[in-house]
Scaffold this motif. Sequence first.
Motif, PDB file in Angstrom:
ATOM      1  N   UNK A  16      -2.669  -6.389  -4.789  1.00 63.16           N
ATOM      2  CA  UNK A  16      -2.455  -6.596  -6.222  1.00 63.16           C
ATOM      3  C   UNK A  16      -2.022  -5.280  -6.846  1.00 63.16           C
ATOM      4  N   UNK A  17      -1.259  -5.324  -7.929  1.00 60.84           N
ATOM      5  CA  UNK A  17      -0.676  -4.136  -8.556  1.00 60.84           C
ATOM      6  C   UNK A  17      -0.854  -4.186 -10.069  1.00 60.84           C
ATOM      7  N   UNK A  18      -0.593  -3.061 -10.723  1.00 62.14           N
ATOM      8  CA  UNK A  18      -0.571  -2.979 -12.181  1.00 62.14           C
ATOM      9  C   UNK A  18       0.474  -1.963 -12.594  1.00 62.14           C
ATOM     10  N   UNK A  19       0.980  -2.100 -13.815  1.00 59.84           N
ATOM     11  CA  UNK A  19       2.078  -1.278 -14.307  1.00 59.84           C
ATOM     12  C   UNK A  19       1.567  -0.146 -15.193  1.00 59.84           C
ATOM     13  N   UNK A  20       2.360   0.927 -15.266  1.00 59.39           N
ATOM     14  CA  UNK A  20       2.050   2.061 -16.149  1.00 59.39           C
ATOM     15  C   UNK A  20       2.590   1.742 -17.538  1.00 59.39           C
ATOM     16  N   UNK A  21       1.710   1.736 -18.527  1.00 57.36           N
ATOM     17  CA  UNK A  21       2.125   1.500 -19.907  1.00 57.36           C
ATOM     18  C   UNK A  21       2.488   2.791 -20.622  1.00 57.36           C
ATOM     19  N   UNK A  77      -2.372 -10.850 -10.093  1.00 58.15           N
ATOM     20  CA  UNK A  77      -3.100 -11.710  -9.163  1.00 58.15           C
ATOM     21  C   UNK A  77      -2.918 -11.190  -7.733  1.00 58.15           C
ATOM     22  N   UNK A  78      -3.893 -11.514  -6.864  1.00 55.73           N
ATOM     23  CA  UNK A  78      -3.778 -11.109  -5.461  1.00 55.73           C
ATOM     24  C   UNK A  78      -2.609 -11.838  -4.810  1.00 55.73           C
ATOM     25  N   UNK A  79      -1.870 -11.111  -4.002  1.00 61.70           N
ATOM     26  CA  UNK A  79      -0.728 -11.699  -3.306  1.00 61.70           C
ATOM     27  C   UNK A  79      -1.218 -12.558  -2.138  1.00 61.70           C
ATOM     28  N   UNK A  80      -0.364 -13.418  -1.584  1.00 55.92           N
ATOM     29  CA  UNK A  80      -0.761 -14.172  -0.379  1.00 55.92           C
ATOM     30  C   UNK A  80      -1.044 -13.219   0.774  1.00 55.92           C
ATOM     31  N   UNK A  81      -1.885 -13.689   1.696  1.00 58.54           N
ATOM     32  CA  UNK A  81      -2.227 -12.874   2.868  1.00 58.54           C
ATOM     33  C   UNK A  81      -0.972 -12.667   3.713  1.00 58.54           C
ATOM     34  N   UNK A  82      -0.713 -11.415   4.084  1.00 61.14           N
ATOM     35  CA  UNK A  82       0.503 -11.103   4.837  1.00 61.14           C
ATOM     36  C   UNK A  82       0.221  -9.958   5.801  1.00 61.14           C
ATOM     37  N   UNK A  83       1.175  -9.780   6.696  1.00 63.39           N
ATOM     38  CA  UNK A  83       1.076  -8.688   7.668  1.00 63.39           C
ATOM     39  C   UNK A  83       2.476  -8.288   8.075  1.00 63.39           C
ATOM     40  N   UNK A  84       2.775  -7.006   7.859  1.00 64.25           N
ATOM     41  CA  UNK A  84       4.115  -6.478   8.173  1.00 64.25           C
ATOM     42  C   UNK A  84       5.198  -7.281   7.473  1.00 64.25           C
ATOM     43  N   UNK A  85       4.907  -7.711   6.251  1.00 58.72           N
ATOM     44  CA  UNK A  85       5.890  -8.439   5.474  1.00 58.72           C
ATOM     45  C   UNK A  85       6.008  -9.902   5.825  1.00 58.72           C
ATOM     46  N   UNK A  86       5.169 -10.391   6.752  1.00 60.60           N
ATOM     47  CA  UNK A  86       5.224 -11.793   7.159  1.00 60.60           C
ATOM     48  C   UNK A  86       3.955 -12.495   6.725  1.00 60.60           C
ATOM     49  N   UNK A  87       4.055 -13.785   6.496  1.00 60.43           N
ATOM     50  CA  UNK A  87       2.902 -14.602   6.114  1.00 60.43           C
ATOM     51  C   UNK A  87       2.522 -15.593   7.203  1.00 60.43           C
ATOM     52  N   UNK A  88       3.029 -15.389   8.425  1.00 63.79           N
ATOM     53  CA  UNK A  88       2.727 -16.283   9.534  1.00 63.79           C
ATOM     54  C   UNK A  88       2.712 -15.484  10.820  1.00 63.79           C
ATOM     55  N   UNK A 135      -4.559   6.149 -12.691  1.00 61.71           N
ATOM     56  CA  UNK A 135      -5.398   5.645 -11.603  1.00 61.71           C
ATOM     57  C   UNK A 135      -4.520   4.887 -10.598  1.00 61.71           C
ATOM     58  N   UNK A 136      -5.160   4.372  -9.536  1.00 64.33           N
ATOM     59  CA  UNK A 136      -4.403   3.648  -8.504  1.00 64.33           C
ATOM     60  C   UNK A 136      -3.644   2.488  -9.121  1.00 64.33           C
ATOM     61  N   UNK A 137      -2.420   2.335  -8.677  1.00 63.84           N
ATOM     62  CA  UNK A 137      -1.569   1.261  -9.187  1.00 63.84           C
ATOM     63  C   UNK A 137      -1.509   0.069  -8.243  1.00 63.84           C
ATOM     64  N   UNK A 138      -2.153   0.178  -7.060  1.00 61.58           N
ATOM     65  CA  UNK A 138      -2.169  -0.937  -6.115  1.00 61.58           C
ATOM     66  C   UNK A 138      -3.489  -0.914  -5.350  1.00 61.58           C
ATOM     67  N   UNK A 139      -3.924  -2.084  -4.946  1.00 60.11           N
ATOM     68  CA  UNK A 139      -5.145  -2.237  -4.164  1.00 60.11           C
ATOM     69  C   UNK A 139      -4.893  -3.218  -3.020  1.00 60.11           C
ATOM     70  N   UNK A 140      -5.637  -3.010  -1.906  1.00 55.69           N
ATOM     71  CA  UNK A 140      -5.501  -3.872  -0.734  1.00 55.69           C
ATOM     72  C   UNK A 140      -6.883  -4.351  -0.299  1.00 55.69           C
ATOM     73  N   UNK A 141      -6.929  -5.526   0.296  1.00 55.21           N
ATOM     74  CA  UNK A 141      -8.152  -6.012   0.919  1.00 55.21           C
ATOM     75  C   UNK A 141      -7.761  -6.882   2.105  1.00 55.21           C
ATOM     76  N   UNK A 142      -8.622  -6.857   3.129  1.00 50.77           N
ATOM     77  CA  UNK A 142      -8.343  -7.618   4.334  1.00 50.77           C
ATOM     78  C   UNK A 142      -8.570  -9.100   4.084  1.00 50.77           C
ATOM     79  N   UNK A 143      -7.842  -9.896   4.870  1.00 49.96           N
ATOM     80  CA  UNK A 143      -7.950 -11.340   4.725  1.00 49.96           C
ATOM     81  C   UNK A 143      -7.790 -12.001   6.083  1.00 49.96           C
ATOM     82  N   UNK A 144      -8.362 -13.179   6.242  1.00 46.65           N
ATOM     83  CA  UNK A 144      -8.278 -13.967   7.466  1.00 46.65           C
ATOM     84  C   UNK A 144      -7.569 -15.282   7.162  1.00 46.65           C
ATOM     85  N   UNK A 145      -6.649 -15.654   8.027  1.00 50.66           N
ATOM     86  CA  UNK A 145      -5.936 -16.926   7.882  1.00 50.66           C
ATOM     87  C   UNK A 145      -5.890 -17.626   9.230  1.00 50.66           C
ATOM     88  N   UNK A 146      -5.638 -18.886   9.198  1.00 49.62           N
ATOM     89  CA  UNK A 146      -5.472 -19.647  10.428  1.00 49.62           C
ATOM     90  C   UNK A 146      -4.101 -19.344  11.011  1.00 49.62           C
TER      91      UNK A 146
END
Length: 331
Positions: A225-230, A205-216, A241-252
């Motif tokens: 989001x990530x996946x494991x090598x079987x 699942x997608x992780x919470x929106x964060x920046x530099x390890x912070x969520x505020x 293939x890629x084991x991690x993906x990123x996407x931008x997010x906006x929060x209050x």
Amino acid sequence: MQLQLISFVLIILHGMDYTGCQQHSSPRLRQHKQISGASSGCQQGGCLTCSDYNGCLSCKPRFFMHLERIGMKQIGVCMTSCPLGFYGTRSPDRNTCTKCRSECDSCFNKNFCTRCRAGFYLHLGKCQENCPEGLVRSDTQRECVPGCPAECEACVNSETCARCRPGLYQLSGRCHHVCPEDYEPSDKLMECTPQVHCDVGEWSEWSPCSRSGRTCGFKRGKETRTRQVLQHPSPFGNPCADLSEFKECLVKRRKCPGGRKKNERREQRNRNNRKDKENQEGRRERKREREQERERDTGEREDLDNRNKTEHRHRRGHDTDAVSPEDSLVQ
């Protein structure tokens, strides 16, 4: 009347003797019937003449007489062809099945084997324990077959290599310069081994929106989001293939807990940095002052040296002018 009575008595006595005789012989007859039933020799269509005890005694034309062993006795059986391990011989009187040589599993005649027993190898109709020079033993075919192929260093038979020559790779008993598709060379084993491609699991699942390890404390951040090598790939297999993906997010934007303390620590760091900078500037200023003093001292020494040199020249000139004319005439 007397003759009739005598005849009647004789008939009765004869019947008693026959009954006793039948009782004594019944086990043997039952044995004969049991053997006959097991062999069913007389019931076969190939028999020309037969016996309940000995089976077929002679066969019809084109049938072979074969003796089958049952326990301690043999019975005759008429067959269209001889069983394995026997060969048929024809004669005007009768056709018979004759046993092959002991080393033959099947044969065409007495001197020509068609298949050998285990431990013997067929060559030119003969079963031998060792093959002639230039031929090798084939345990599967039980034959002497041509020697190893040129690319083999050791082989099981003419088609199966046990070890390849240097620089070649073995696969299923054959030697290859280049491994077939979906296989790759193993220099350690000198074999063609199946390629193994990377296999990865499902995305998390997608992780919470964060920046530099912070969520505020920010407005724009990233979700991950990530996946494991079987299954890790082999050297020539398809990479992962890629084991991690990123996407931008906006929060209050919201303040982080404990922000005042962080601000105080930040201000303290700034003050320390300013002090360090001031200290560095002070050290540089003191260094410049020392250099200027050194330059002044050097200039003063040079001026003093120049004055001393000038005075020395003046004194020498004055001493020269003080010599009298009489002294000069004397000279």
